[in-house]
Design a protein around this motif. Sequence first.
Motif, PDB file in Angstrom:
ATOM      1  N   VAL A 116      -6.588 -20.455  33.064  1.00 27.08           N
ATOM      2  CA  VAL A 116      -5.585 -21.364  32.534  1.00 27.08           C
ATOM      3  C   VAL A 116      -6.076 -21.914  31.199  1.00 27.08           C
ATOM      4  O   VAL A 116      -7.172 -22.470  31.123  1.00 27.08           O
ATOM      5  N   SER A 117      -5.285 -21.711  30.164  1.00 26.08           N
ATOM      6  CA  SER A 117      -5.650 -22.214  28.837  1.00 26.08           C
ATOM      7  C   SER A 117      -5.338 -23.699  28.795  1.00 26.08           C
ATOM      8  O   SER A 117      -4.227 -24.107  28.507  1.00 26.08           O
ATOM      9  N   LEU A 118      -6.346 -24.515  29.105  1.00 23.85           N
ATOM     10  CA  LEU A 118      -6.129 -25.960  29.193  1.00 23.85           C
ATOM     11  C   LEU A 118      -6.288 -26.591  27.793  1.00 23.85           C
ATOM     12  O   LEU A 118      -5.401 -27.252  27.304  1.00 23.85           O
TER      13      LEU A 118
ATOM     14  N   MET B  94     -13.676 -21.452  18.679  1.00 21.41           N
ATOM     15  CA  MET B  94     -12.393 -21.083  18.069  1.00 21.41           C
ATOM     16  C   MET B  94     -12.591 -20.070  16.949  1.00 21.41           C
ATOM     17  O   MET B  94     -13.515 -20.184  16.157  1.00 21.41           O
ATOM     18  N   ASN B  95     -11.724 -19.090  16.908  1.00 17.36           N
ATOM     19  CA  ASN B  95     -11.716 -18.171  15.775  1.00 17.36           C
ATOM     20  C   ASN B  95     -10.806 -18.744  14.710  1.00 17.36           C
ATOM     21  O   ASN B  95      -9.678 -19.154  15.013  1.00 17.36           O
ATOM     22  N   HIS B  96     -11.297 -18.739  13.499  1.00 18.83           N
ATOM     23  CA  HIS B  96     -10.471 -19.292  12.425  1.00 18.83           C
ATOM     24  C   HIS B  96      -9.299 -18.358  12.136  1.00 18.83           C
ATOM     25  O   HIS B  96      -9.456 -17.153  12.043  1.00 18.83           O
TER      26      HIS B  96
ATOM     27  N   SER C  29      -9.984 -12.596  17.020  1.00 21.08           N
ATOM     28  CA  SER C  29      -9.203 -12.765  18.251  1.00 21.08           C
ATOM     29  C   SER C  29      -7.737 -12.362  18.137  1.00 21.08           C
ATOM     30  O   SER C  29      -7.248 -11.944  17.102  1.00 21.08           O
ATOM     31  N   CYS C  30      -7.093 -12.559  19.260  1.00 18.47           N
ATOM     32  CA  CYS C  30      -5.665 -12.261  19.482  1.00 18.47           C
ATOM     33  C   CYS C  30      -4.757 -12.319  18.278  1.00 18.47           C
ATOM     34  O   CYS C  30      -4.652 -13.345  17.633  1.00 18.47           O
ATOM     35  N   GLY C  31      -4.075 -11.253  18.054  1.00 24.68           N
ATOM     36  CA  GLY C  31      -2.983 -11.295  17.088  1.00 24.68           C
ATOM     37  C   GLY C  31      -3.426 -11.115  15.653  1.00 24.68           C
ATOM     38  O   GLY C  31      -2.609 -10.870  14.774  1.00 24.68           O
TER      39      GLY C  31
ATOM     40  N   VAL D  75      -8.685  -7.870  31.604  1.00 26.48           N
ATOM     41  CA  VAL D  75      -8.223  -9.245  31.398  1.00 26.48           C
ATOM     42  C   VAL D  75      -6.906  -9.200  30.628  1.00 26.48           C
ATOM     43  O   VAL D  75      -6.798  -8.510  29.621  1.00 26.48           O
ATOM     44  N   VAL D  76      -5.907  -9.912  31.158  1.00 22.23           N
ATOM     45  CA  VAL D  76      -4.622  -9.969  30.455  1.00 22.23           C
ATOM     46  C   VAL D  76      -4.672 -11.222  29.588  1.00 22.23           C
ATOM     47  O   VAL D  76      -4.219 -12.300  29.973  1.00 22.23           O
ATOM     48  N   MET D  77      -5.336 -11.071  28.442  1.00 30.78           N
ATOM     49  CA  MET D  77      -5.631 -12.198  27.552  1.00 30.78           C
ATOM     50  C   MET D  77      -5.383 -11.833  26.111  1.00 30.78           C
ATOM     51  O   MET D  77      -5.820 -12.525  25.198  1.00 30.78           O
TER      52      MET D  77
HETATM   53  N1  SAH Z   1      -0.809 -16.633  26.637  1.00 31.61           N
HETATM   54  C1  SAH Z   1      -1.973 -16.549  27.441  1.00 31.61           C
HETATM   55  C2  SAH Z   1      -2.868 -15.362  27.162  1.00 31.61           C
HETATM   56  C3  SAH Z   1      -3.064 -14.938  25.750  1.00 31.61           C
HETATM   57  S1  SAH Z   1      -4.065 -15.983  24.738  1.00 31.61           S
HETATM   58  C4  SAH Z   1      -2.765 -17.843  27.354  1.00 31.61           C
HETATM   59  O1  SAH Z   1      -2.347 -18.733  26.614  1.00 31.61           O
HETATM   60  O2  SAH Z   1      -3.741 -17.994  28.056  1.00 31.61           O
HETATM   61  C5  SAH Z   1      -5.699 -15.692  25.332  1.00 31.61           C
HETATM   62  C6  SAH Z   1      -6.665 -16.824  25.039  1.00 31.61           C
HETATM   63  O3  SAH Z   1      -7.036 -16.841  23.651  1.00 31.61           O
HETATM   64  C7  SAH Z   1      -6.073 -18.185  25.352  1.00 31.61           C
HETATM   65  O4  SAH Z   1      -7.011 -18.985  26.027  1.00 31.61           O
HETATM   66  C8  SAH Z   1      -5.779 -18.700  23.963  1.00 31.61           C
HETATM   67  O5  SAH Z   1      -5.634 -20.079  23.961  1.00 31.61           O
HETATM   68  C9  SAH Z   1      -6.974 -18.158  23.181  1.00 31.61           C
HETATM   69  N2  SAH Z   1      -6.830 -18.204  21.715  1.00 31.61           N
HETATM   70  C10 SAH Z   1      -5.716 -18.147  20.967  1.00 31.61           C
HETATM   71  N3  SAH Z   1      -5.985 -18.300  19.669  1.00 31.61           N
HETATM   72  C11 SAH Z   1      -7.327 -18.463  19.565  1.00 31.61           C
HETATM   73  C12 SAH Z   1      -8.218 -18.682  18.472  1.00 31.61           C
HETATM   74  N4  SAH Z   1      -7.798 -18.786  17.215  1.00 31.61           N
HETATM   75  N5  SAH Z   1      -9.528 -18.798  18.772  1.00 31.61           N
HETATM   76  C13 SAH Z   1      -9.984 -18.714  20.041  1.00 31.61           C
HETATM   77  N6  SAH Z   1      -9.199 -18.511  21.100  1.00 31.61           N
HETATM   78  C14 SAH Z   1      -7.870 -18.395  20.881  1.00 31.61           C
END
Ligand code: SAH
Length: 343
Positions: free
Chosen positions: A210-212, A286-288, A329-331, A151-153
């Motif tokens: 799609v991140s809606l 959501m991750n805080h 999560s991410c980042g 997954v490219v996520m």
């Molecule tokens: N830029 C792309 C892919 C990377 S983000 C996108 O926006 O889809 C991957 C997923 O993680 C996206 O659905 C994004 O909205 C979600 N995401 C980002 N921050 C988050 C958080 N704090 N908690 C949960 N999901 C998060």
Amino acid sequence: MVQTDLSSLTFEELAEALKELNLPSFRAGQIYRWIARGAFSFEEMSDLSKDLRNQLSQRFSLACVAEETCQVSSDGTKKYLFRLADGNHIETVLMRYEHGNSVCISSQVGCNMGCRFCASTLKGKVRDLTAGEMFAQIAYINRTDPVSHVVVMGVGEPLDNFDALVTFVRNLSSPKGFGMSQRHISVSTCGLVPKIDALAALNLQITLSVSLHAPDNETRSRLMPVNGTYSVEELLAACDRYTKATGRRISYEYIMIHSVNDTPRHAELLAKRLQGKLAHVNLIPMNHVEEREFSPSSPERLRRFSDLLTARGINVTCRRKLGKDIDASCGQLRARFERKPKN
Ligand code: SAH
């Protein structure tokens, strides 16, 4: 001399690049397979002569990643912090499912999209990853844990790095290379409409996520600056065109944020928007994020939202939270690593 990175080329481009060395044509296939098997240097290509390996390493390079840290969760999830050749860091996550091992890769160092709930974008984008660097994340993990899904996520907006993404998908799915079914590859976007159309034109069999995150422009613009450029209506119309062109169902990601997008009114509108579409909604707890103001919806609110969608005939799942006990999560891992004072 500038070295051409062979791992960021398609098979045809690689064969073309090798022509200058006047090699027999079967060599292209051999080298392409070595890259697919995870070679990070020409030295590893043991069935090539020493002389040829030397020649190759003078003229060409290969992308690689080096493990900086790896956190292992009690559920088996592994979160890697990789160092790239230029010293930048990226995150990659291995998740274990019944259907196999799935790897979530990063597509950029940082991100420019500015989503207000996300840790990846706090300092903007540093640079795009090359196709070879996207693949190297999988190649590294595949040495110990065979990878069946990608997954490219992870960090980055893949459609903001379009050409590299497409080369990466082609190489990952090439029968001459890694040979992963395109149906095992998902790409997630925040909604870059022209790029969704460009992707549809390629008719790949990947899954588009799609991140809606909101069904109305007011809420979505509050969460995602990209909505100021492409509205919810424009985005959903592009998704319809994508489904029409590829026959593939779209997966809509929806982060549950307390009192922002998780009310019954949002659920009703979301159901209305998606009625009759080849769609699936994936609710994400959501991750805080320390630096962000939002808080996650309670399990009760999440359930109520999910039930409302189901009652209106919308296909809905709730993402399981894997790796809860490691840097979520991410980042978040990269952000934390870079916050640490360097010795
Ligand atoms: N830029 C792309 C892919 C990377 S983000 C996108 O926006 O889809 C991957 C997923 O993680 C996206 O659905 C994004 O909205 C979600 N995401 C980002 N921050 C988050 C958080 N704090 N908690 C949960 N999901 C998060």
